[in-house]
Motif scaffolding. Sequence first.
Motif, PDB file in Angstrom:
ATOM      1  N   GLY A 152      44.080 -65.072 -39.775  1.00 36.93           N
ATOM      2  CA  GLY A 152      44.651 -64.456 -38.713  1.00 36.93           C
ATOM      3  C   GLY A 152      44.446 -64.972 -37.317  1.00 36.93           C
ATOM      4  N   ASP A 153      45.225 -64.634 -36.369  1.00 36.45           N
ATOM      5  CA  ASP A 153      45.354 -65.190 -35.055  1.00 36.45           C
ATOM      6  C   ASP A 153      44.217 -64.406 -34.165  1.00 36.45           C
ATOM      7  N   ASN A 154      43.699 -63.400 -34.518  1.00 33.79           N
ATOM      8  CA  ASN A 154      43.027 -62.605 -33.748  1.00 33.79           C
ATOM      9  C   ASN A 154      43.539 -61.534 -32.990  1.00 33.79           C
ATOM     10  N   SER A 155      45.096 -61.342 -33.218  1.00 33.13           N
ATOM     11  CA  SER A 155      45.673 -60.265 -32.528  1.00 33.13           C
ATOM     12  C   SER A 155      45.744 -58.694 -33.428  1.00 33.13           C
ATOM     13  N   ALA A 156      45.906 -58.992 -34.738  1.00 35.91           N
ATOM     14  CA  ALA A 156      46.058 -57.951 -35.725  1.00 35.91           C
ATOM     15  C   ALA A 156      44.302 -57.528 -35.838  1.00 35.91           C
ATOM     16  N   GLU A 205      36.899 -62.989 -37.270  1.00 36.15           N
ATOM     17  CA  GLU A 205      37.655 -64.294 -37.808  1.00 36.15           C
ATOM     18  C   GLU A 205      36.344 -64.919 -38.606  1.00 36.15           C
ATOM     19  N   PRO A 206      36.971 -65.847 -39.563  1.00 35.37           N
ATOM     20  CA  PRO A 206      35.940 -66.575 -40.236  1.00 35.37           C
ATOM     21  C   PRO A 206      35.411 -67.980 -39.839  1.00 35.37           C
ATOM     22  N   CYS A 242      40.735 -69.547 -34.486  1.00 34.70           N
ATOM     23  CA  CYS A 242      42.098 -70.101 -35.033  1.00 34.70           C
ATOM     24  C   CYS A 242      42.726 -70.762 -33.823  1.00 34.70           C
ATOM     25  N   GLY A 243      42.133 -70.773 -32.722  1.00 38.39           N
ATOM     26  CA  GLY A 243      42.608 -71.557 -31.693  1.00 38.39           C
ATOM     27  C   GLY A 243      41.962 -73.214 -31.700  1.00 38.39           C
ATOM     28  N   HIS A 244      40.783 -73.029 -32.415  1.00 42.18           N
ATOM     29  CA  HIS A 244      40.073 -74.169 -32.625  1.00 42.18           C
ATOM     30  C   HIS A 244      40.574 -74.716 -33.889  1.00 42.18           C
ATOM     31  N   GLY A 304      28.542 -66.432 -43.679  1.00 42.05           N
ATOM     32  CA  GLY A 304      29.825 -66.687 -43.478  1.00 42.05           C
ATOM     33  C   GLY A 304      30.561 -67.291 -44.667  1.00 42.05           C
ATOM     34  N   PRO A 305      32.018 -67.639 -44.836  1.00 43.18           N
ATOM     35  CA  PRO A 305      32.861 -67.239 -43.849  1.00 43.18           C
ATOM     36  C   PRO A 305      33.284 -65.859 -43.311  1.00 43.18           C
ATOM     37  N   VAL A 306      33.005 -65.011 -44.444  1.00 48.44           N
ATOM     38  CA  VAL A 306      33.389 -63.531 -44.179  1.00 48.44           C
ATOM     39  C   VAL A 306      32.233 -62.867 -43.661  1.00 48.44           C
ATOM     40  N   HIS A 307      32.054 -62.537 -42.258  1.00 43.49           N
ATOM     41  CA  HIS A 307      31.322 -61.916 -41.536  1.00 43.49           C
ATOM     42  C   HIS A 307      31.118 -60.496 -41.621  1.00 43.49           C
ATOM     43  N   ALA A 308      30.206 -59.803 -41.153  1.00 43.85           N
ATOM     44  CA  ALA A 308      30.177 -58.402 -41.049  1.00 43.85           C
ATOM     45  C   ALA A 308      30.991 -57.955 -39.759  1.00 43.85           C
ATOM     46  N   GLY A 309      31.922 -56.910 -39.986  1.00 48.90           N
ATOM     47  CA  GLY A 309      32.808 -56.696 -39.108  1.00 48.90           C
ATOM     48  C   GLY A 309      34.234 -57.320 -38.938  1.00 48.90           C
TER      49      GLY A 309
END
Lengths: 264, 510
Positions: free
Chosen positions: A137-141, B167-168, B506-508, B159-164
């Motif tokens: 995901g791109d952090n928008s949703a 993103e991972p 995701c940007g990284h 991780g990769p799945v965190h609490a909350g």
Amino acid sequence: MISIIKERLRQGRRTISYPDAPAPALPDRFLGLPVLDDSKCSDGCTACVDACPSDSVARDASGLSLDMGRCLFCNDCVEDCPAGAITFTQDYRLAARSRADLVVRSGTVYEPARQLDDKIKRLFGRSLKLRQVSAGGDNSAESDLNVLGTVVFDMGRLGIQFVASPRHADGIVITGPVSQNMKEALLRTYEATTSPKLVIVVGTDAISGGIFRDHPEVNNGAEGLLPIDLYIPGNPPHPLTILDGFLRLMGRLEAASLPAVHTP
Amino acid sequence: MATAQATRLAHNEPIPLADVPHLAFGGFRDEVVESVRSGGRLVALFGRPVDGRIRLYAVLALDDEGELAVLSADVPDRYPSLTPDCPSAHMFEREIAEQWGVVPEGHPWLKPVRFHASYRPGHDAWGRSSDTPILPGVQPAGTEFYRVEGQEVHEVAVGPVHAGVIEPGAFRFQCHGERVFHLEIALGFQHRGIEKALWEGPNRKSLRLVEQIAGDTSVGHATAYCQAVEALAGARPSLRAQAIRGIALELERMANHTGDLGALANDVGYLPTASYCGRIRGDFLNSTAMICGNRFGRGLVRPGGVGYDLDGELLDRMRKRVEPALVDVNGAAGLLWDSLSVQARFEGTGTVSRDDALALGLVGPAGRSSGLDRDVRLDYPSGIYRFHYIPISVQATGDVFARAYVRYLEVRRSGQFVLEQASQLPEGPTNVEVGPLTPSSLVVSLVEGWRGEICHVAITDDAGAFAHYKVIDPSFHNWIGLSLSLRDQGISDFPLCNKSFNLSYCGHDL
């Protein structure tokens, strides 16, 4: 302490009354449910199909169709269509229970998601604990899912909550096209969630891969990987669209009490 | 500044690819190292295949002069790493190794960045055969996670799945009790193949891909892309379009910074500010949605200008939404600065020294909080920023407090800018025609996104299509800053330090 109380009074109460009262107004330029009218199309014109960056618009023998599961709600098709055959309404109620329901055609009336069957409703109808997995995901949703926890929507008052552990969850909410690098973690999170469990996909990426569709680095969304109970389209979906989908799934929005879905 | 052999260029000014100096690798390395030593900054370092070899391109920023410098060199399958002499090259060299299978010999921490197969079959920097499965976060043999030995030392892996809803990524903490000696971060879980897909453009997908590099930075990345395309096409968007872009970019900054202030408050258990900021963030997002219908600004910025115009009535309504939201941010954040318990948790936590920030090339609020006065809007102004100056916000302490306070200052100053623009929007069209791109050229486009410097480098082929497109999200420079900030901290400080950077996965991962 006094400054905290003063600020509390100044900021005031901001929680919306929805779903007991009508939803707050959406911005004038908001793009919601698309409506198609292929009687306006001229022979052989494929301007909208050619304009679509995510191959969501098709025009074939059965007429014009738009797949909201792929749609980026970017307006490119509207801009390129010389006849005005595609318009986007402000209707934010887009969630569907089946993938096929997301395909909008000329002249058909879109039906928002039906609720769960009675047995499942007894289990999940009053309280829904969800584990979210961002899979590319791109952090928008993700951001707009988090928004549901703010004082504005205060999703907790409706019995819906995001939880940290899949063991505590009634289901998972997936965002992102399911990157190959997150596939394993997603499947393991699903496995770790106790049955019976729900799978909700939020956003175009999670439904179909979106703009990343057919990239070798991603799965085309969660379809085919997990059994999906609710599809919430949008890029990303508006928080109201997401909340509407959740409430519909729980059977908390009675179809009869809602205004008719927009038709042309 | 020692960039004797590099070609100088302004950002957003294309140059013929033939004008990029092509040096022997030794000269290239000396030039980059020397330039960075004498105050230059490594903005981009990337490779692409040319005539069967890998050609490296370096883009250096000479901030004091507001100019860039570019140079190139071919490398064989192994070459002496720049990183020991130029630490800010460390992630770039890892990326080049992963993409093209060339080994920077002597790199202190050579590991994959995004966990994908080499783009040159048969060339793998870690000697893996093409049928070896690549598992995310699993390090190739010989490049295991950093480990601290000792009887009382223990490791925490998350991780990769965190609490909350987040993103991972995978985090490994080396701890002694509660105290963290070192944190190593492994990313790549969000890799979607964006950069590679852009090489096929420009096409109808390019802009939409760029808007989703990081969804919370749609305006920032779309602006960087459009600047690059417009420069290559010789198109000049109107000042009105540039002002609307500026409004959207600053609203994006205000929304995210406000959200971060709330998240920081939440992580120290200070709920009033957390509640208010979560809501005010929405007011800024909704202001963006007033302009273009989308809370994240998608569909607004496009090559040639903007997709939506703003009339007087809409501008008026937007001002009426932004003004009270700014007052509310002041009130909510003011509680933070007045609360001793909050300050006790913010001050001195997660400190990154100015020297470290400088050596590692931190950008944006992360760098400015450690005393680096770099800001693209000031150093390399483009668009509306050529005419309207936004004061730069710098703090010296490098801790969580500094990173929070810089955000607060930036919200205020951006808010002022937005209100000013909205009350005096220049006249003009919202769009101009964008023709074909100049063939065989290179352009560097910089934008100060809310996380810091966004850099896009486009290279066109002899038909004017992208031969290469490089995207550098500010997070690419800054993740190492988060690692450093955790040193000698309590492990329970991690969420707080993490939020104070709030970097993009995701940007990284692209």
